[in-house]
Structures are given as structure tokens and as C-alpha cells.
Design a protein around this motif. Structure first.
Motif, PDB file in Angstrom:
ATOM      1  N   LYS A  11       0.849  -1.192   0.000  1.00  0.00           N
ATOM      2  CA  LYS A  11       0.000   0.000   0.000  1.00  0.00           C
ATOM      3  C   LYS A  11       0.887   1.244   0.000  1.00  0.00           C
ATOM      4  CE  LYS A  11      -3.717  -2.366   2.495  1.00  0.00           C
ATOM      5  NZ  LYS A  11      -4.537  -2.401   3.741  1.00  0.00           N
ATOM      6  N   PRO A  12       1.427   1.601  -1.166  1.00  0.00           N
ATOM      7  CA  PRO A  12       2.356   2.734  -1.212  1.00  0.00           C
ATOM      8  C   PRO A  12       1.674   4.063  -0.909  1.00  0.00           C
ATOM      9  CG  PRO A  12       1.789   2.020  -3.433  1.00  0.00           C
ATOM     10  CD  PRO A  12       1.197   1.018  -2.498  1.00  0.00           C
ATOM     11  N   THR A  13       2.435   4.962  -0.322  1.00  0.00           N
ATOM     12  CA  THR A  13       1.984   6.332  -0.068  1.00  0.00           C
ATOM     13  C   THR A  13       2.549   7.234  -1.156  1.00  0.00           C
ATOM     14  OG1 THR A  13       1.998   5.910   2.307  1.00  0.00           O
ATOM     15  CG2 THR A  13       2.009   8.212   1.614  1.00  0.00           C
ATOM     16  N   GLN A  14       1.783   8.243  -1.553  1.00  0.00           N
ATOM     17  CA  GLN A  14       2.245   9.191  -2.574  1.00  0.00           C
ATOM     18  C   GLN A  14       2.223  10.614  -2.016  1.00  0.00           C
ATOM     19  OE1 GLN A  14      -0.712   7.362  -5.532  1.00  0.00           O
ATOM     20  NE2 GLN A  14       0.925   8.037  -6.919  1.00  0.00           N
ATOM     21  N   THR A  15       3.266  11.364  -2.347  1.00  0.00           N
ATOM     22  CA  THR A  15       3.348  12.759  -1.918  1.00  0.00           C
ATOM     23  C   THR A  15       4.233  13.520  -2.893  1.00  0.00           C
ATOM     24  OG1 THR A  15       3.980  14.258  -0.108  1.00  0.00           O
ATOM     25  CG2 THR A  15       5.312  12.279  -0.392  1.00  0.00           C
ATOM     26  N   ALA A  16       4.083  14.826  -2.902  1.00  0.00           N
ATOM     27  CA  ALA A  16       4.975  15.672  -3.702  1.00  0.00           C
ATOM     28  C   ALA A  16       6.031  16.337  -2.831  1.00  0.00           C
ATOM     29  CB  ALA A  16       4.166  16.740  -4.440  1.00  0.00           C
ATOM     30  N   SER A  17       5.949  16.130  -1.515  1.00  0.00           N
ATOM     31  CA  SER A  17       6.815  16.848  -0.579  1.00  0.00           C
ATOM     32  C   SER A  17       7.910  15.951  -0.009  1.00  0.00           C
ATOM     33  CB  SER A  17       5.977  17.414   0.568  1.00  0.00           C
ATOM     34  OG  SER A  17       6.813  17.973   1.557  1.00  0.00           O
ATOM     35  N   LEU A  18       9.141  16.332  -0.223  1.00  0.00           N
ATOM     36  CA  LEU A  18      10.274  15.612   0.347  1.00  0.00           C
ATOM     37  C   LEU A  18      10.290  15.747   1.869  1.00  0.00           C
ATOM     38  CD1 LEU A  18      12.755  13.955  -0.472  1.00  0.00           C
ATOM     39  CD2 LEU A  18      14.011  16.106  -0.724  1.00  0.00           C
ATOM     40  N   ASP A  19       9.826  16.883   2.371  1.00  0.00           N
ATOM     41  CA  ASP A  19       9.792  17.106   3.821  1.00  0.00           C
ATOM     42  C   ASP A  19       8.913  16.089   4.534  1.00  0.00           C
ATOM     43  OD1 ASP A  19      11.454  19.300   3.597  1.00  0.00           O
ATOM     44  OD2 ASP A  19       9.813  20.743   3.485  1.00  0.00           O
ATOM     45  N   ASP A  20       7.915  15.540   3.811  1.00  0.00           N
ATOM     46  CA  ASP A  20       6.996  14.569   4.411  1.00  0.00           C
ATOM     47  C   ASP A  20       7.684  13.251   4.768  1.00  0.00           C
ATOM     48  OD1 ASP A  20       4.958  16.371   4.098  1.00  0.00           O
ATOM     49  OD2 ASP A  20       4.011  15.363   2.397  1.00  0.00           O
ATOM     50  N   VAL A  21       8.831  12.955   4.127  1.00  0.00           N
ATOM     51  CA  VAL A  21       9.419  11.620   4.273  1.00  0.00           C
ATOM     52  C   VAL A  21      10.776  11.600   4.953  1.00  0.00           C
ATOM     53  CG1 VAL A  21       8.193  10.850   2.196  1.00  0.00           C
ATOM     54  CG2 VAL A  21      10.565  11.621   2.001  1.00  0.00           C
ATOM     55  N   ILE A  22      11.441  12.740   5.029  1.00  0.00           N
ATOM     56  CA  ILE A  22      12.828  12.762   5.518  1.00  0.00           C
ATOM     57  C   ILE A  22      12.970  12.145   6.910  1.00  0.00           C
ATOM     58  CG2 ILE A  22      14.614  14.324   6.403  1.00  0.00           C
ATOM     59  CD1 ILE A  22      14.888  13.985   3.483  1.00  0.00           C
TER      60      ILE A  22
END
Length: 313
Positions: A212-223
Motif C-alpha cells: 500500500k504505497p503512499t504518494q506525496t509531492a513533498s520531500l519534507d513529508d518523508v525525511i
């Protein structure tokens, strides 16, 4: 060589042709190949064998590491670096080219700009074909060295939080890698602008496998939560419209400021080449492992060549 798993004469076209057990076996053999890849030990396991390198797209790491792997094992290499140097420039079809080269070597390594070229080649070649990247589709040997690198650095791939960042639409490395990571229960996050997000058919396939992959456009969300950042170049050459490339060029850039919130043991990988998506200042941090990743292409490709061509390991 193990009696349980045999790769003798087997094509390497897509990661979808491999099981987790297959992948783990290849990684185990790759581990044993490291001292030979470094030149610390010598074994001419493939003496007398000939590798045919057909590279119809630019390549540095993949082509040179296949050549290095072959030479380290005692094999010889014949290669073509561009289609204009072959009879394809005279109108010869890929099928006829493959049939001819097939008679000159023991295995063919093919890089081609069109999706499905390696599968086509495998269907007409009597000798095994190894896909060194075809179009935007698949790059299985890159995936194997990526997995090998993750396992060496993290001890295990199972359950890792892995963020794939950049060009997920055209990037064949992330297409193959995301497929394989589902076998290890990794948690995937796709970081890209909407226009470069992972293709829907790949996401659908991952969901069918329980991911169940997550999608985002923000690098800050994953760091903060990532164990591995897998950064990719936004590939100008894949864009049909240059103006569309300009809209997304330079979207993501990893620098020391970006990494302030990262885990101390965060690993940054990149299939290379890079343009400006990772600042040179990152190279000297404990996070930067992409040059080690590039080296790992040699033992992994040595393992594959030995397994496919029957070198007694």
C-alpha cells in the motif's frame, strides 16, 4: 553451485520473473564475489566464454561494470556502443541483429531505448539475454544491485521505510525496484510532482501484491521517517516535450540542510548519473552510499554471469 536453484542458461529480463528465494540466492553469491570484484582474489570461472554487450543507449556504470565483471571472471567481451555502428543503421532489424550476435558470443547484454526490446531479444536468441535497461520499462540488474546494497547496509530489507524520489514516471530503475521491494515487505513512499508520479498500472500491480504505497509531492513529508532515500534524476531525454521537462527540472535537491531531520543511519542511494538532485556536500556525510552502490554492480553482475554461464562457484 547450489543444487536447489539453477540459473544455467536463464534470461534476465524482468524482476517479475524472479522469486524472493531467487533474489536472496543471487545476493548470497554476490557477497561471495566481493573479494574477486575488488581484485583481492582471482578465479577464472568463465575462461573461454564471450560476453556480447549491445548498448544502444548511453551507459557508464552498467556497461563498464558488466565488462569488469566479465574480465574479473576470465571471460572476453565484444561490444557495440551505439546503433549507428551496426547494420541497424543500414535498416537491419533488431531481431536479425540479435540472431547474428547470438552466434558470436555466449550471452547477450542488451540496453535499448524501446520497452520490451529485451523480451523480444530473449525470444529469438538461443543464448541467454540480460536486460541492461529497455526504454522506461525495466532494469533488473540495477534492481538486484540496489537490493544487495540495502541488505549489506541495513542487514535486512524486510520492513524498511523506503522513499523513492524524483522521476517515477519514466524511471525504469524505480519501476523494477518497487516491484521487487514488495517481496520483502518494505514500506514504500513515492515522492514526485503529480506529472512524474509512479504510473497507475504499477501502483495497481503493487496493491495486488499487498503493498500500500503512499504518494506525496513533498520531500519534507518523508525525511524524518525514511530508512532509505532512493533519489533519481529527472530524465530530460525521456520527455516528449522539452517544455514539460522545464516545469519539473530541479524540483528536488538533497543538501545538508535537507538532512537535518534525517535519521542518523539514513542511507541515500542513487542509480546515477546525478545532475543537481544531490549536492556535492552530501558526498562526505555518513548518509551517502551511492558510489558504494555503483561498485556493487560488479559483484552482482559477476554472480549473474557465473550462474547463467555455468561457472562453478
Amino acid at each position: 553451485m547450489s543444487d536447489e536453484i539453477s540459473f544455467l542458461g536463464r534470461d534476465v529480463v524482468s524482476m517479475r520473473d524472479f522469486t524472493r528465494k531467487d533474489i536472496e540466492f543471487i545476493m548470497d553469491v554476490s557477497e561471495a564475489m566481493i573479494p574477486y570484484a575488488k581484485g583481492e582474489k582471482t578465479k577464472r570461472l568463465l575462461n573461454g566464454k564471450i560476453l556480447g554487450n549491445l548498448f544502444f543507449e548511453p551507459s557508464t556504470r552498467t556497461r563498464l561494470s558488466f565488462e569488469s565483471a566479465a574480465y574479473r571472471l576470465g571471460a572476453s567481451v565484444i561490444d557495440v556502443l551505439q546503433a549507428s555502428m551496426t547494420s541497424i543503421a543500414k535498416g537491419e532489424t533488431l531481431v536479425d541483429t540479435i540472431r547474428m550476435v547470438d552466434s558470436y558470443c555466449d550471452t547477450i547484454v542488451l540496453r535499448h531505448p524501446h520497452d520490451g526490446a529485451s523480451r523480444l531479444a530473449a525470444n529469438v536468441s538461443k543464448n541467454p539475454v540480460i536486460n541492461a535497461g529497455d526504454g522506461t520499462g525495466s532494469h533488473p540488474t540495477q534492481t538486484l544491485l540496489d537490493l544487495f546494497t540495502m541488505r549489506r547496509l541495513k542487514g535486512s530489507i524486510d520492513g524498511l521505510n523506503i522513499a523513492l524520489v524524483g522521476d517515477l514516471k519514466y524511471g525504469r530503475t524505480v519501476h523494477s525496484l518497487s516491484d521487487a521491494l514488495t517481496m520483502f515487505g518494505a514500506k514504500l513512499t513515492f515522492v514526485a510532482p503529480e506529472s512524474l508520479q509512479m504510473p497507475e498500472d504499477i501502483i495497481t500491480g503493487l496493491k495486488r501484491k499487498g503493498c500500500k504505497p503512499t504518494q506525496t509531492a513533498s520531500l519534507d513529508d518523508v525525511i524524518e521517517d525514511s530508512d532509505v532515500l532512493y533519489i533519481t534524476r529527472i530524465q530530460k531525454e525521456r520527455f516528449p516535450d522539452p517544455s514539460e521537462y522545464q516545469k519539473v527540472a530541479g524540483t528536488y535537491r538533497i543538501n545538508n540542510e535537507t538532512l537535518r531531520q534525517a535519521k542518523k543511519d539514513l542511507v541515500i542511494l542513487h542509480p546515477l548519473p546525478r545532475v543537481d538532485e544531490i549536492a556535492p556536500e552530501v558526498d562526505i556525510t555518513q548518509h551517502a552510499r551511492y558510489f558504494e552502490q555503483a561498485f556493487n554492480g560488479i559483484p552482482v553482475r559477476m554472480a549473474l554471469l557465473c550462474l547463467i554461464l555455468g561457472g562453478e562457484i
